[in-house]
Motif scaffolding. Structure first.
Motif, PDB file in Angstrom:
ATOM      1  N   ASP A  35       0.852  -1.186   0.000  1.00  8.77           N
ATOM      2  CA  ASP A  35       0.000   0.000   0.000  1.00  8.77           C
ATOM      3  C   ASP A  35       0.891   1.240   0.000  1.00  8.77           C
ATOM      4  O   ASP A  35       1.887   1.280   0.729  1.00  8.77           O
ATOM      5  CB  ASP A  35      -0.908   0.006   1.243  1.00  8.77           C
ATOM      6  CG  ASP A  35      -1.984   1.077   1.170  1.00  8.77           C
ATOM      7  OD1 ASP A  35      -2.667   1.186   0.135  1.00  8.77           O
ATOM      8  OD2 ASP A  35      -2.156   1.818   2.156  1.00  8.77           O
ATOM      9  N   PRO A  36       0.562   2.258  -0.790  1.00  6.42           N
ATOM     10  CA  PRO A  36       1.392   3.475  -0.787  1.00  6.42           C
ATOM     11  C   PRO A  36       1.268   4.293   0.490  1.00  6.42           C
ATOM     12  O   PRO A  36       2.087   5.180   0.739  1.00  6.42           O
ATOM     13  CB  PRO A  36       0.887   4.256  -2.004  1.00  6.42           C
ATOM     14  CG  PRO A  36      -0.489   3.737  -2.251  1.00  6.42           C
ATOM     15  CD  PRO A  36      -0.481   2.306  -1.828  1.00  6.42           C
ATOM     16  N   SER A  76       3.778   1.348  -4.257  1.00  2.00           N
ATOM     17  CA  SER A  76       2.674   1.064  -5.175  1.00  2.00           C
ATOM     18  C   SER A  76       3.050  -0.077  -6.102  1.00  2.00           C
ATOM     19  O   SER A  76       4.232  -0.276  -6.414  1.00  2.00           O
ATOM     20  CB  SER A  76       2.343   2.299  -6.019  1.00  2.00           C
ATOM     21  OG  SER A  76       1.956   3.380  -5.208  1.00  2.00           O
ATOM     22  N   THR A  87       7.009  -3.495  -7.654  1.00  2.00           N
ATOM     23  CA  THR A  87       6.626  -2.257  -6.990  1.00  2.00           C
ATOM     24  C   THR A  87       7.351  -1.055  -7.578  1.00  2.00           C
ATOM     25  O   THR A  87       8.370  -1.189  -8.258  1.00  2.00           O
ATOM     26  CB  THR A  87       6.922  -2.333  -5.477  1.00  2.00           C
ATOM     27  OG1 THR A  87       8.339  -2.290  -5.284  1.00  2.00           O
ATOM     28  CG2 THR A  87       6.361  -3.618  -4.872  1.00  2.00           C
ATOM     29  N   THR A 102      -7.283  -2.355  -5.124  1.00  2.00           N
ATOM     30  CA  THR A 102      -6.805  -0.973  -5.226  1.00  2.00           C
ATOM     31  C   THR A 102      -7.921   0.067  -5.339  1.00  2.00           C
ATOM     32  O   THR A 102      -7.641   1.271  -5.276  1.00  2.00           O
ATOM     33  CB  THR A 102      -5.840  -0.830  -6.415  1.00  2.00           C
ATOM     34  OG1 THR A 102      -6.391  -1.475  -7.565  1.00  2.00           O
ATOM     35  CG2 THR A 102      -4.500  -1.452  -6.093  1.00  2.00           C
TER      36      THR A 102
END
Length: 357
Positions: A35-36, A76, A87, A102
């Motif tokens: 997860d960003p 991400s 990623t 997402t």
């Protein structure tokens, strides 16, 4: 297989669905959450946090606070191969099972601290303004207008909506009840008009609508639908599993069409239903059940299947009232308010994640 003989489950997306799935799978798999952001946001509490920033202390949860054994990767996804997720920061995350969660594109801050600061900033905008323009008459725009009207009744609130009625995902009776409630709170609602988003600025006080009207407001909030966060999938092995709207096509067991070990949950799927947080949670629990079955060696024919139900909706109208569309019944006032508006299900969601309410 990952360490200790457990299969590795990589979850892409740490929103409501992805976070719950990662939490639920911890005892049975080597879980990686990608997860960003470094936190989970209970998104339906966003608007309350805008008028009461301290509320966000409970609705923004560090991933590390509810995950005990999972690996958290703050980045991400940029690609998916047959056996790994690549990623943005150059990592390759091998998977036995993959879950794509997402959702929609949100320009949220990457850190919890920055997100809290955003709520403080937006609250300052409202407090220092005598008038507020809200663009968009979906659930976000309606709930924000209601929160401001209740907490700051002295503010002049105008809502501009390009549609012919509010909350177009509910029936006309529910839409009318919502409009009546806002009108009673002195919110001006303009239908079938829009505001050019490219012309917006933080210094502009005059806003021209597509209908030729000029609205004066000290600040504005854009509350229109966000695009799906699926454009990154077009160059991955899932490119053939996207429909024309960019949604991931899934089977009834929520596996991605054409892929035996990849699932998708939440807003990004092509399931024909209103995109709501509690449904993403249902998806997550069903996929967790199916992953556990597959890990135990059950054949795909034994997997649980998802079926859509009657479209339910509860829209918060300030702190004590709400609007609920239930099967064969539409309610406004304190009863739906008791269901959602006081705590916005934040305590319930925190308990579900193994935390104190």
């Amino acid at each position: 297989m990952a360490e200790a003989g457990k299969p590795r489950v990589v979850v892409v997306g740490g929103g409501i669905g992805g976070a719950l799935l990662a939490k639920t799978m911890e005892p049975d798999a080597d879980v990686v959450l990608l997860d960003p952001k470094d936190y989970l946001e209970i998104t339906w509490a966003e608007l309350r946090s805008t008028v009461e920033p301290s509320f966000a202390e409970r609705s923004l949860i560090y991933h590390r606070d509810y995950l005990t054994t999972a690996t958290i990767v703050t980045s991400s996804a940029v690609n998916i191969t047959e056996n790994a997720v690549l990623t943005a920061d150059g990592q390759s995350l091998a998977y036995d099972y993959l879950v794509v969660a997402t959702g929609h594109v949100f320009a949220s801050a990457g850190s919890r601290k920055e997100r809290l600061t955003e709520f403080q900033r937006d609250n300052g905008k409202i407090k220092s303004s005598g008038s507020v323009l809200i663009i968009g008459g979906g659930p976000t725009g309606v709930e924000l207008a209601a929160e401001i009207a209740v907490d700051y009744p002295e503010k002049k609130v105008t809502l501009v909506h390009r549609g012919s009625r509010l909350l177009e995902f509910v029936d006309q009776k529910a839409s009318k009840k919502c409009l009546d409630w806002l009108t009673l709170k002195k919110v001006d609602v303009l239908f079938q008009q829009s505001v050019d988003l490219k012309s917006l600025s933080d210094t502009e006080k005059f806003y021209k609508t597509s209908g030729g009207e000029t609205i004066t407001a000290d600040c504005h909030f854009v509350c229109i639908g966000k695009p799906l966060s699926s454009s990154w999938l077009h160059d991955t092995i899932l490119k053939e599993s996207l429909d024309t709207k960019g949604r991931v096509m899934v089977e009834k067991d929520l596996r991605v069409k054409g892929h035996d070990n990849i699932f998708a949950i939440g807003d990004i799927t092509d399931i024909p239903e209103i995109k709501q947080g509690y449904l993403a949670q249902k998806h997550a629990l069903l996929v967790a059940k199916n992953l556990k079955l597959l890990i135990k060696g059950s054949p795909p024919s034994k997997l649980a299947t998802y079926s859509t139900g009657f479209p339910l909706a509860i829209v918060s109208l300030g702190r004590k009232e709400g609007l609920a569309q239930l099967p064969y019944l539409t309610l406004t006032g304190c009863i739906p308010g008791m269901l959602k508006s006081k705590d916005l299900f934040v305590g319930k969601t925190r308990k579900q994640m193994g935390l104190n309410a």
